[in-house]
Design an enzyme around this catalytic site. Sequence first.
Site, short mmCIF file in Angstrom:
data_model
loop_
_atom_site.label_atom_id
_atom_site.label_comp_id
_atom_site.label_asym_id
_atom_site.label_seq_id
_atom_site.Cartn_x
_atom_site.Cartn_y
_atom_site.Cartn_z
N HIS A 83 0.82 -1.21 0.00
CA HIS A 83 0.00 0.00 0.00
C HIS A 83 0.85 1.27 0.00
CE1 HIS A 83 0.33 -0.17 4.55
NE2 HIS A 83 0.41 1.12 4.37
N ASP A 136 -0.10 -7.71 1.67
CA ASP A 136 0.43 -6.34 1.63
C ASP A 136 1.96 -6.34 1.57
OD1 ASP A 136 0.53 -3.59 1.68
OD2 ASP A 136 -0.11 -3.39 3.77
N GLN A 230 0.79 5.92 11.75
CA GLN A 230 0.90 6.46 10.41
C GLN A 230 2.34 6.90 10.11
OE1 GLN A 230 -2.13 6.57 11.91
NE2 GLN A 230 -2.95 5.40 10.21
N GLY A 231 2.82 6.59 8.92
CA GLY A 231 4.19 6.89 8.54
C GLY A 231 5.14 5.75 8.77
N ASP A 232 4.71 4.74 9.56
CA ASP A 232 5.56 3.57 9.84
C ASP A 232 5.33 2.42 8.87
OD1 ASP A 232 6.81 4.69 12.12
OD2 ASP A 232 5.12 4.11 13.39
N SER A 233 4.31 2.54 8.00
CA SER A 233 3.97 1.45 7.09
C SER A 233 5.20 0.90 6.37
CB SER A 233 2.97 1.93 6.04
OG SER A 233 1.67 1.94 6.54
#
Length: 276
Positions: A83, A136, A230-233
Amino acid sequence: MSRTVVRALTGPLALVAAAALIPLGSPVPAAADSIVIGGQPAHVKDSPWVVALSSRNRFGGTRAGQFCGAALVAPTKVLTAAHCLSREALGTDVSRVRDLRIIAGRDELTGSGGREIAVKETWINPGYDPATNSGDLAVLTLGDSLPGPTVIPMASAGHKSDEPGRAAVVYGWGDISGNGDYVSSLRAAQVRVLPDSTCERAYPSGSGAAYEASAMLCAGEPQGGHDACQGDSGGPLVAGGRLIGLVSWGDGCGVAGRPGVYTRISAAAGWMAGGT
């Protein structure tokens, strides 16, 4: 915030306010003393396989264009979340992002040292389902190689490193509070691999994303407070010296009863066979 929220940043942030780093969705507030969520500063000299994904063109230069994390698994191969390379995350097709690169060997995103290496090729798991977040996974091929000792081995099927109860560490440069407070220096949080049943109860099938044990891994703390955000994906989840997961999705950040969901690396070898 929808329970299906993934943990990348939306883009292109460079077209909004230069310093406005906006997370996907509206995160649920988490522990006030959080770092990554409930973690502490980390150093790439101790974990050289942790790298950042960057595009200054899409996300601006405030944090060197960082928008996701990744893990180096071979001198020219990096794993991240599928993603992270989606049109929703990048604001355009990944083939049009000409400055996509990884940042390696650097704690501070805007600091000196380390290397920035261009991404030569991208492979997105054809089995990835954005509706359910299953599969993913993406593989990046670098335009230049990094030293062999900086790679991390992947957990294979049947390996005990991702068994429930195992202590693990998640790494990233993302939101430290669940309120859009992004950092530019690497952080790490201690979590625990949880039974599949924990995430099956938290994220049952029926609407939106649901936990799928064959493709996903459940990790966090039952009481919350330790999590990715958020931002760690795409960032690594490590246990026993092996990469066992990649940050994928969850409901809020560090919320009790809502563990983090990770791409299960022991399943990824089958997805990548013949595809990269």
